[in-house]
Motif scaffolding. Sequence first.
Motif, mmCIF file in Angstrom:
data_model
loop_
_atom_site.group_PDB
_atom_site.id
_atom_site.type_symbol
_atom_site.label_atom_id
_atom_site.label_comp_id
_atom_site.label_asym_id
_atom_site.label_seq_id
_atom_site.Cartn_x
_atom_site.Cartn_y
_atom_site.Cartn_z
ATOM 1 N N THR A 16 74.890 15.739 -23.194
ATOM 2 C CA THR A 16 75.753 16.281 -22.153
ATOM 3 C C THR A 16 77.203 16.085 -22.579
ATOM 4 O OG1 THR A 16 74.140 15.748 -20.444
ATOM 5 C CG2 THR A 16 76.391 16.126 -19.720
ATOM 6 N N TYR A 17 77.995 17.129 -22.366
ATOM 7 C CA TYR A 17 79.415 17.086 -22.685
ATOM 8 C C TYR A 17 80.202 17.503 -21.449
ATOM 9 C CZ TYR A 17 77.584 17.205 -27.440
ATOM 10 O OH TYR A 17 76.888 16.942 -28.578
ATOM 11 N N ARG A 18 81.320 16.858 -21.226
ATOM 12 C CA ARG A 18 82.218 17.241 -20.140
ATOM 13 C C ARG A 18 83.402 17.946 -20.782
ATOM 14 N NH1 ARG A 18 82.546 16.562 -14.885
ATOM 15 N NH2 ARG A 18 84.528 16.292 -13.829
ATOM 16 N N ILE A 19 83.591 19.187 -20.393
ATOM 17 C CA ILE A 19 84.692 19.981 -20.945
ATOM 18 C C ILE A 19 85.541 20.513 -19.803
ATOM 19 C CG2 ILE A 19 83.389 20.612 -23.005
ATOM 20 C CD1 ILE A 19 82.907 23.373 -21.736
ATOM 21 N N LYS A 20 86.704 21.008 -20.130
ATOM 22 C CA LYS A 20 87.567 21.659 -19.140
ATOM 23 C C LYS A 20 87.790 23.097 -19.598
ATOM 24 C CE LYS A 20 89.779 17.717 -17.127
ATOM 25 N NZ LYS A 20 90.965 17.261 -16.461
ATOM 26 N N ILE A 21 87.588 24.013 -18.665
ATOM 27 C CA ILE A 21 87.721 25.437 -18.963
ATOM 28 C C ILE A 21 88.495 26.119 -17.850
ATOM 29 C CG2 ILE A 21 85.581 25.525 -20.296
ATOM 30 C CD1 ILE A 21 84.310 26.852 -17.757
ATOM 31 N N ARG A 22 88.943 27.331 -18.114
ATOM 32 C CA ARG A 22 89.549 28.130 -17.051
ATOM 33 C C ARG A 22 88.433 28.601 -16.133
ATOM 34 N NH1 ARG A 22 92.761 32.773 -19.814
ATOM 35 N NH2 ARG A 22 90.650 33.099 -20.541
ATOM 36 N N ALA A 23 88.694 28.631 -14.852
ATOM 37 C CA ALA A 23 87.677 29.006 -13.864
ATOM 38 C C ALA A 23 87.083 30.373 -14.171
ATOM 39 C CB ALA A 23 88.263 28.975 -12.459
ATOM 40 N N GLN A 24 87.912 31.312 -14.612
ATOM 41 C CA GLN A 24 87.428 32.667 -14.887
ATOM 42 C C GLN A 24 86.525 32.727 -16.120
ATOM 43 O OE1 GLN A 24 90.706 31.795 -14.771
ATOM 44 N NE2 GLN A 24 91.904 32.824 -16.333
ATOM 45 N N ASP A 25 86.497 31.658 -16.924
ATOM 46 C CA ASP A 25 85.650 31.626 -18.113
ATOM 47 C C ASP A 25 84.300 30.953 -17.864
ATOM 48 O OD1 ASP A 25 87.663 32.855 -19.553
ATOM 49 O OD2 ASP A 25 88.497 30.966 -20.292
ATOM 50 N N GLU A 26 84.089 30.424 -16.661
ATOM 51 C CA GLU A 26 82.890 29.630 -16.402
ATOM 52 C C GLU A 26 81.602 30.408 -16.668
ATOM 53 O OE1 GLU A 26 80.747 26.833 -13.030
ATOM 54 O OE2 GLU A 26 82.611 27.851 -12.522
ATOM 55 N N GLU A 27 81.508 31.621 -16.179
ATOM 56 C CA GLU A 27 80.278 32.401 -16.372
ATOM 57 C C GLU A 27 80.015 32.653 -17.853
ATOM 58 O OE1 GLU A 27 78.131 36.582 -15.053
ATOM 59 O OE2 GLU A 27 80.067 36.077 -14.193
ATOM 60 N N ALA A 28 81.049 33.018 -18.593
ATOM 61 C CA ALA A 28 80.887 33.280 -20.024
ATOM 62 C C ALA A 28 80.462 32.013 -20.761
ATOM 63 C CB ALA A 28 82.186 33.824 -20.614
ATOM 64 N N VAL A 29 81.043 30.871 -20.407
ATOM 65 C CA VAL A 29 80.675 29.610 -21.049
ATOM 66 C C VAL A 29 79.223 29.270 -20.738
ATOM 67 C CG1 VAL A 29 81.093 27.111 -21.067
ATOM 68 C CG2 VAL A 29 83.022 28.699 -21.145
ATOM 69 N N ARG A 30 78.831 29.403 -19.479
ATOM 70 C CA ARG A 30 77.442 29.095 -19.104
ATOM 71 C C ARG A 30 76.458 30.025 -19.831
ATOM 72 N NH1 ARG A 30 76.873 25.347 -15.200
ATOM 73 N NH2 ARG A 30 78.648 24.926 -13.842
ATOM 74 N N ASN A 31 76.810 31.297 -19.955
ATOM 75 C CA ASN A 31 75.945 32.235 -20.688
ATOM 76 C C ASN A 31 75.837 31.855 -22.160
ATOM 77 O OD1 ASN A 31 75.358 33.792 -18.430
ATOM 78 N ND2 ASN A 31 77.033 35.218 -18.798
ATOM 79 N N THR A 32 76.949 31.462 -22.759
ATOM 80 C CA THR A 32 76.947 31.046 -24.160
ATOM 81 C C THR A 32 76.091 29.801 -24.354
ATOM 82 O OG1 THR A 32 79.142 31.995 -24.524
ATOM 83 C CG2 THR A 32 78.400 30.331 -26.100
ATOM 84 N N ILE A 33 76.228 28.833 -23.465
ATOM 85 C CA ILE A 33 75.435 27.603 -23.553
ATOM 86 C C ILE A 33 73.949 27.921 -23.412
ATOM 87 C CG2 ILE A 33 74.958 25.368 -22.463
ATOM 88 C CD1 ILE A 33 77.613 25.572 -24.087
ATOM 89 N N LYS A 34 73.604 28.861 -22.531
ATOM 90 C CA LYS A 34 72.199 29.259 -22.364
ATOM 91 C C LYS A 34 71.671 29.868 -23.666
ATOM 92 C CE LYS A 34 68.955 32.012 -19.639
ATOM 93 N NZ LYS A 34 67.963 31.814 -20.649
ATOM 94 N N ILE A 35 72.446 30.748 -24.282
ATOM 95 C CA ILE A 35 72.047 31.366 -25.554
ATOM 96 C C ILE A 35 71.830 30.285 -26.614
ATOM 97 C CG2 ILE A 35 72.862 32.794 -27.486
ATOM 98 C CD1 ILE A 35 74.292 34.537 -25.313
ATOM 99 N N ILE A 36 72.753 29.349 -26.692
ATOM 100 C CA ILE A 36 72.652 28.277 -27.692
ATOM 101 C C ILE A 36 71.390 27.451 -27.462
ATOM 102 C CG2 ILE A 36 73.686 26.082 -28.432
ATOM 103 C CD1 ILE A 36 76.449 27.499 -27.976
#
Length: 96
Positions: A16-36
């Motif tokens: 588990t990693y704790r990162i900080k992202i822009r709110a508008q990027d959350e969906e894209a980050v979650r999708n990328t993590i799912k792909i990975i």
Amino acid sequence: MSDQLIPLNIVIGDRTYRIKIRAQDEEAVRNTIKIINDKVIEFKTQFSAKDMQDYIAMVLVWYATEQSQLTKSTLEKQSIIDKLTHLEGMIDRTGT
């Protein structure tokens, strides 16, 4: 839109990693993590490796290659569009 960062807990492989992202990027980050993570599972079923780091390295190479191919494809398409636009301009100039 705001560039304010929000905290997000992500899991890659078994960590588990704790990162900080822009709110508008959350969906894209979650999708990328799912792909990975889906790819990690796929590679675990296809290949024998020593540990999770090996699978994550395989996924990293796969993902970087995919992105490189997408970039190359986009550049090739843009080159074709530029050439067609140039030809269209030449035709327009000679047609009048």
